[in-house]
Design a protein around this motif. Structure first.
Motif, PDB file in Angstrom:
ATOM      1  N   LEU A 121      38.088  46.943 -67.055  1.00 47.34           N
ATOM      2  CA  LEU A 121      37.591  45.541 -66.795  1.00 47.34           C
ATOM      3  C   LEU A 121      38.038  44.840 -68.394  1.00 47.34           C
ATOM      4  N   ASP A 122      39.084  44.150 -68.393  1.00 47.72           N
ATOM      5  CA  ASP A 122      39.583  43.603 -69.744  1.00 47.72           C
ATOM      6  C   ASP A 122      39.049  42.568 -70.240  1.00 47.72           C
ATOM      7  N   THR A 123      38.077  42.020 -69.552  1.00 40.55           N
ATOM      8  CA  THR A 123      37.572  40.765 -69.837  1.00 40.55           C
ATOM      9  C   THR A 123      36.179  40.381 -69.253  1.00 40.55           C
ATOM     10  N   LEU A 124      35.518  39.411 -69.739  1.00 41.44           N
ATOM     11  CA  LEU A 124      34.124  39.168 -69.056  1.00 41.44           C
ATOM     12  C   LEU A 124      34.429  37.576 -68.679  1.00 41.44           C
ATOM     13  N   GLY A 152      22.407  54.584 -60.705  1.00 36.19           N
ATOM     14  CA  GLY A 152      22.225  55.731 -61.550  1.00 36.19           C
ATOM     15  C   GLY A 152      23.556  56.459 -61.958  1.00 36.19           C
ATOM     16  N   PHE A 153      24.711  56.027 -61.735  1.00 36.89           N
ATOM     17  CA  PHE A 153      25.929  56.564 -61.982  1.00 36.89           C
ATOM     18  C   PHE A 153      25.997  56.824 -63.632  1.00 36.89           C
ATOM     19  N   ASN A 154      26.330  57.844 -64.066  1.00 36.53           N
ATOM     20  CA  ASN A 154      26.177  57.849 -65.628  1.00 36.53           C
ATOM     21  C   ASN A 154      26.974  59.133 -66.145  1.00 36.53           C
ATOM     22  N   PRO A 155      28.009  58.984 -67.043  1.00 37.60           N
ATOM     23  CA  PRO A 155      28.028  57.304 -67.719  1.00 37.60           C
ATOM     24  C   PRO A 155      28.856  56.649 -66.803  1.00 37.60           C
ATOM     25  N   ILE A 156      28.904  55.261 -66.994  1.00 41.19           N
ATOM     26  CA  ILE A 156      29.961  54.365 -66.512  1.00 41.19           C
ATOM     27  C   ILE A 156      30.707  53.936 -67.557  1.00 41.19           C
ATOM     28  N   LYS A 157      31.844  54.360 -67.516  1.00 38.53           N
ATOM     29  CA  LYS A 157      32.530  53.955 -68.869  1.00 38.53           C
ATOM     30  C   LYS A 157      33.356  52.671 -68.430  1.00 38.53           C
ATOM     31  N   ILE A 158      33.422  51.710 -69.368  1.00 37.87           N
ATOM     32  CA  ILE A 158      34.130  50.571 -69.011  1.00 37.87           C
ATOM     33  C   ILE A 158      35.305  50.639 -70.015  1.00 37.87           C
ATOM     34  N   ASN A 159      36.648  50.468 -69.301  1.00 40.45           N
ATOM     35  CA  ASN A 159      37.730  50.555 -70.191  1.00 40.45           C
ATOM     36  C   ASN A 159      38.448  49.254 -70.408  1.00 40.45           C
ATOM     37  N   ILE A 160      38.609  48.761 -71.699  1.00 42.63           N
ATOM     38  CA  ILE A 160      39.301  47.614 -72.081  1.00 42.63           C
ATOM     39  C   ILE A 160      40.566  47.778 -72.953  1.00 42.63           C
ATOM     40  N   VAL A 161      41.823  47.380 -72.246  1.00 43.93           N
ATOM     41  CA  VAL A 161      42.828  47.520 -73.099  1.00 43.93           C
ATOM     42  C   VAL A 161      42.808  46.370 -73.892  1.00 43.93           C
ATOM     43  N   ALA A 162      42.923  46.385 -75.389  1.00 40.57           N
ATOM     44  CA  ALA A 162      42.893  45.149 -76.384  1.00 40.57           C
ATOM     45  C   ALA A 162      44.312  44.909 -76.340  1.00 40.57           C
ATOM     46  N   ILE A 166      45.027  37.679 -75.915  1.00 38.60           N
ATOM     47  CA  ILE A 166      44.693  37.533 -74.561  1.00 38.60           C
ATOM     48  C   ILE A 166      43.211  37.832 -74.467  1.00 38.60           C
ATOM     49  N   ASN A 167      42.663  38.897 -74.951  1.00 39.98           N
ATOM     50  CA  ASN A 167      41.067  39.244 -74.857  1.00 39.98           C
ATOM     51  C   ASN A 167      40.551  39.644 -76.229  1.00 39.98           C
ATOM     52  N   ASP A 168      41.560  39.277 -77.400  1.00 42.23           N
ATOM     53  CA  ASP A 168      40.928  39.738 -78.673  1.00 42.23           C
ATOM     54  C   ASP A 168      39.603  38.965 -79.285  1.00 42.23           C
ATOM     55  N   ASP A 169      39.463  37.582 -78.678  1.00 43.20           N
ATOM     56  CA  ASP A 169      38.193  37.012 -78.823  1.00 43.20           C
ATOM     57  C   ASP A 169      36.888  37.425 -78.271  1.00 43.20           C
ATOM     58  N   GLU A 170      37.218  38.343 -77.394  1.00 47.63           N
ATOM     59  CA  GLU A 170      35.980  38.929 -76.468  1.00 47.63           C
ATOM     60  C   GLU A 170      35.560  40.448 -76.839  1.00 47.63           C
ATOM     61  N   LEU A 171      36.244  40.849 -77.965  1.00 44.65           N
ATOM     62  CA  LEU A 171      35.781  42.175 -78.125  1.00 44.65           C
ATOM     63  C   LEU A 171      34.594  42.390 -78.644  1.00 44.65           C
ATOM     64  N   GLN A 172      34.046  41.587 -79.373  1.00 44.33           N
ATOM     65  CA  GLN A 172      32.549  41.678 -79.632  1.00 44.33           C
ATOM     66  C   GLN A 172      31.589  41.372 -78.557  1.00 44.33           C
ATOM     67  N   ARG A 186      34.832  51.363 -73.883  1.00 44.51           N
ATOM     68  CA  ARG A 186      35.814  52.252 -74.411  1.00 44.51           C
ATOM     69  C   ARG A 186      37.037  51.141 -74.765  1.00 44.51           C
ATOM     70  N   PHE A 187      37.606  50.954 -75.998  1.00 46.20           N
ATOM     71  CA  PHE A 187      38.504  49.963 -76.268  1.00 46.20           C
ATOM     72  C   PHE A 187      39.704  51.062 -76.676  1.00 46.20           C
ATOM     73  N   ILE A 188      40.844  50.531 -75.743  1.00 44.85           N
ATOM     74  CA  ILE A 188      41.998  51.352 -75.557  1.00 44.85           C
ATOM     75  C   ILE A 188      43.258  50.473 -76.172  1.00 44.85           C
ATOM     76  N   GLU A 189      43.876  51.087 -76.836  1.00 44.74           N
ATOM     77  CA  GLU A 189      45.152  50.623 -77.568  1.00 44.74           C
ATOM     78  C   GLU A 189      46.403  50.545 -76.222  1.00 44.74           C
ATOM     79  N   TYR A 190      46.821  49.200 -76.156  1.00 39.47           N
ATOM     80  CA  TYR A 190      47.934  49.024 -75.204  1.00 39.47           C
ATOM     81  C   TYR A 190      48.977  49.726 -75.645  1.00 39.47           C
ATOM     82  N   MET A 191      49.482  50.678 -74.555  1.00 38.31           N
ATOM     83  CA  MET A 191      50.709  51.659 -74.907  1.00 38.31           C
ATOM     84  C   MET A 191      51.795  51.067 -74.012  1.00 38.31           C
TER      85      MET A 191
END
Ligand code: SAM
Length: 327
Positions: A121-124, A152-162, A166-172, A186-191
């Motif tokens: 999920l790359d944006t809110l 109760g799923f655990n962990p729930i990891k949310i992957n964000i491609v930075a 586009i979404n750099d204003d939302e990282l915080q 999880r912040f992921i570098e675009y590859m």
């Protein structure tokens, strides 16, 4: 015999892409134009995947992740997940999904023995979600994430491609979610992999992302356990969840890489960021024995590069498409 590569890395983690199809068209993952799809007979059947996995497990694979494409669009996936979880020797089974099908299927995912899910999920921002993915379905994904948390799923990891611009204003804002929710953000570098709609502008890299997140407060390091992935993990003071940075480009973690990938089209790929692959589907369909298929695992492992050659400022791209390799 275990899967030990020439750099003495023990490969015990197999990521399986079960389809190259996806119901989203993320700008960083697919090109604008129509893309050729694998046909039904090009992709491995579930029975074929199960046979390959069983051989891998005999060679020391203990950890599996099912991915794609979007794994939850493939017919019969829930029964397949159940079969995977029943394989003796599989200690950890997880799933990476775009979350669209979660809400209605979490009970089946849980029944299949999966407790750990990664959701991309790359944006809110629902409008931005539409811009990035091509569908106006942010709320559907978010409802799935909330339900997964409540179940109760655990962990729930949310992957964000930075993505710069586009979404750099939302990282915080994404990082702040961890204060009240037990999510692992999880912040992921675009590859630069395959064809996509991304230009060649400057990339947003993990050190810069981390700098912006540190403005929120002290980042308290969280120690990685033995089976954890490559993320550098932190927690904000008093937070329920945690924050991780995956720096595939800016700081390679190849020396610790324990992964092999089984692509949707039936190849074993020893490195996401190198195009070398070994066909396993062909020999399997021609009647190869288990020992012969095990040899293909060993061959793939011998070709695992010591380091991938994607680097900041290096214009080379990986040719394979992420959706077929399995991110
Ligand atoms: N459909 C599933 C999903 O959305 O999570 C699984 C497949 S998707 C290819 C797996 C992950 O790869 C997602 O988290 C996605 O954001 C990430 N991804 C795709 N293309 C990428 C790229 N060029 N650079 C970095 N991550 C990428």
């Amino acid at each position: 015999m275990k899967l030990i590569d020439p750099c003495n890395r023990h490969l015990n983690y197999l990521r399986i892409s079960i389809t190259d199809r996806c119901n989203l068209k993320c700008i960083y993952c697919v090109p604008r134009d129509q893309i050729p799809r694998l046909t039904h007979k090009d992709i491995l059947t579930y029975e074929e995947i199960l046979r390959i996995v069983e051989i891998g497990v005999r060679l020391g694979i203990t950890k599996l992740r099912v991915t794609g494409g979007e794994p939850l669009v493939r017919k019969g996936v829930y029964g397949f997940l159940q079969e995977l979880s029943r394989i003796d020797g599989v200690a950890d089974l997880s799933l990476t999904t775009n979350g669209l099908a979660l809400k209605d299927n979490l009970a089946r995912i849980k029944a299949a023995g999966i407790n750990r899910i990664n959701i991309s999920l790359d944006t809110l921002d629902p409008k931005k979600f539409y811009k990035i993915t091509g569908l106006d379905l942010f709320q559907q994904v978010w409802a799935g994430i909330e339900l997964a948390r409540d179940m109760g799923f655990n962990p729930i990891k949310i992957n964000i491609v930075a993505l710069n611009g586009i979404n750099d204003d939302e990282l915080q804002d994404m990082a702040l979610l961890t204060l009240d929710h037990p999510f692992h953000i999880r912040f992921i570098e675009y590859m630069p992999i395959g064809e996509s709609q991304m230009g060649s502008g400057p990339l947003l890299l993990a050190p810069d992302i981390k700098k912006r997140i540190s403005e929120l407060g002290q980042l308290i390091p969280v120690r990685n356990a033995a089976h954890d992935g490559p993320a550098q993990r932190y927690r904000l003071e008093g937070a329920l969840g945690e924050i991780g940075f995956i720096h595939a480009l800016s700081h390679h973690f190849c020396d610790r890489c324990n992964r092999l990938r089984l692509t949707a089209s039936g190849s074993l790929r020893p490195c996401l960021l190198s195009d070398h692959h070994e066909d396993i589907k062909g020999p399997l369909r021609k009647g190869a024995t288990d020992d012969e298929l095990a040899d293909i695992f060993f061959k793939a492992v011998q070709h695992k590069p010591s380091d991938h050659n994607l680097a900041v400022g290096n214009p080379s791209r990986v040719c394979g498409q992420m959706r077929a390799i399995g991110g």
